[in-house]
Enzyme design. Structure first.
Site, PDB file in Angstrom:
ATOM      1  N   SER A  16       0.850  -1.187   0.000  1.00  0.00           N
ATOM      2  CA  SER A  16       0.000   0.000   0.000  1.00  0.00           C
ATOM      3  C   SER A  16       0.882   1.232   0.000  1.00  0.00           C
ATOM      4  O   SER A  16       1.911   1.280  -0.674  1.00  0.00           O
ATOM      5  CB  SER A  16      -0.945  -0.035   1.205  1.00  0.00           C
ATOM      6  OG  SER A  16      -1.805   1.092   1.218  1.00  0.00           O
ATOM      7  N   TYR A  59      -4.159   8.019  -7.351  1.00  0.00           N
ATOM      8  CA  TYR A  59      -3.279   7.085  -6.642  1.00  0.00           C
ATOM      9  C   TYR A  59      -3.782   6.868  -5.217  1.00  0.00           C
ATOM     10  O   TYR A  59      -3.851   5.738  -4.732  1.00  0.00           O
ATOM     11  CB  TYR A  59      -1.855   7.631  -6.636  1.00  0.00           C
ATOM     12  CG  TYR A  59      -0.845   6.700  -5.995  1.00  0.00           C
ATOM     13  CD1 TYR A  59      -0.653   5.415  -6.493  1.00  0.00           C
ATOM     14  CD2 TYR A  59      -0.084   7.106  -4.902  1.00  0.00           C
ATOM     15  CE1 TYR A  59       0.276   4.562  -5.909  1.00  0.00           C
ATOM     16  CE2 TYR A  59       0.841   6.261  -4.319  1.00  0.00           C
ATOM     17  CZ  TYR A  59       1.016   4.989  -4.828  1.00  0.00           C
ATOM     18  OH  TYR A  59       1.924   4.141  -4.243  1.00  0.00           O
ATOM     19  N   LYS A  78      -5.120   3.290  -3.514  1.00  0.00           N
ATOM     20  CA  LYS A  78      -4.538   2.703  -2.313  1.00  0.00           C
ATOM     21  C   LYS A  78      -5.557   2.625  -1.175  1.00  0.00           C
ATOM     22  O   LYS A  78      -5.517   1.681  -0.369  1.00  0.00           O
ATOM     23  CB  LYS A  78      -3.298   3.494  -1.882  1.00  0.00           C
ATOM     24  CG  LYS A  78      -2.130   3.356  -2.859  1.00  0.00           C
ATOM     25  CD  LYS A  78      -1.716   1.894  -3.051  1.00  0.00           C
ATOM     26  CE  LYS A  78      -0.490   1.751  -3.931  1.00  0.00           C
ATOM     27  NZ  LYS A  78      -0.071   0.346  -4.131  1.00  0.00           N
TER      28      LYS A  78
END
Length: 281
Positions: free
Chosen positions: A134, A148, A152
């Site tokens: 992660s 992004y 995650k």
């Protein structure tokens, strides 16, 4: 072949994946180092306990083939590390929908596809370990990093949820949460992505403001981050616990602690201060 522990790692062409593959191999593990283009990108040392295979997380057939070849070669797989991923940075409005889909296709659905493919093997053995890589931005959001961050956050939620399901069949699932790792090619690609799409001029103030913030992040990044993340991955793979999250690198600890230990009001006040909120509210 030897019946020692075997780890399969995605995204091994460079950076964190390659360093992790080498570290496990140096510690006596059988390593299945996978990458999209092994013929052109393979920089790993050729050795008997490293098997380099083609695996593109966006191509389910290559995932299936790699797992089958790895089991045939080493006899079994004990640990899977979902490392393949990339960062799409920029103003959300300026990024085309197809790139949004690609961000999730690699970072989220790719990890899901690899996980789904290995589970029959792990169910048959009644044990196994899945490590998902992660990020600190899987815990807190960053402007100019919405996609992004979102990918995650999704990976974090997915991993936590399936950790309960898979515990019932003897499979452990874990998350590694690193901060900035400058020694990999990740920051360079993220910068290239950011420069690919021109945002409307109305966003210039926040872009300029965040340039200074990101420079501070880079300045404060741990110079030994890559080594620390690799060692944390190895620890998580060998500590025989069911700990879910492993936070690595000191640069993101203050923000993660704020997110997890403080009130929403205190967290948002501090984050807006960090991002020079007065410039763009």
């Amino acid at each position: 072949m030897t019946k020692d522990k075997t780890v399969l790692i995605t995204g091994c062409s460079m950076g964190l994946g390659a360093a992790t593959a080498t570290y496990f191999a140096n510690n006596g593990w059988n390593v299945v180092a996978t990458m999209r283009s092994p013929d052109s990108n393979n920089t790993l040392e050729q050795r008997s306990n490293i098997l380099v295979l083609k695996l593109d997380v966006q191509d389910k057939s290559t995932i299936k083939q790699s797992i089958e070849k790895a089991i045939d070669y080493f006899g079994k797989i004990d640990v899977v590390i979902n490392n393949a991923g990339f960062g799409m940075n920029g103003i959300f409005e300026s990024i085309p929908e197809e790139r949004v889909i690609e961000q999730f296709d690699v970072n989220v659905f790719g990890a899901m596809n690899v996980t789904r493919a290995i589970l029959p093997h792990f169910r048959e053995k009644q044990n196994g370990l899945i490590l998902n890589i992660s990020s600190g931005v899987g815990v807190f959001g960053l402007p100019l990093g919405s996609l992004y961050t979102a990918s995650k956050f999704a990976l974090e939620g997915f991993t936590e949820a399936i950790s309960y399901e898979l515990a019932s069949i003897g499979v452990v699932v874990k998350l590694i949460e690193p901060g900035a790792v400058a020694e990999t090619g990740f920051p360079k690609r993220s910068a290239q992505e950011f420069g690919s799409y021109k945002a409307p001029v109305e966003y210039n103030r926040i872009i300029q403001s965040m340039g200074g913030v990101f420079q501070k992040f880079r300045t404060n990044a741990d110079p030994d981050a890559l080594s620390k993340v690799v060692q944390c991955i190895y620890l998580a793979s060998t500590d025989n616990t069911n700990q879910l999250r492993y936070l690595v690198t000191e640069d993101i600890v203050p923000m993660v602690k704020l997110r997890r230990e403080c009130s929403e009001e205190k967290f948002m006040t501090k984050m807006r201060e960090i991002f020079n909120y007065e410039l763009f509210r």
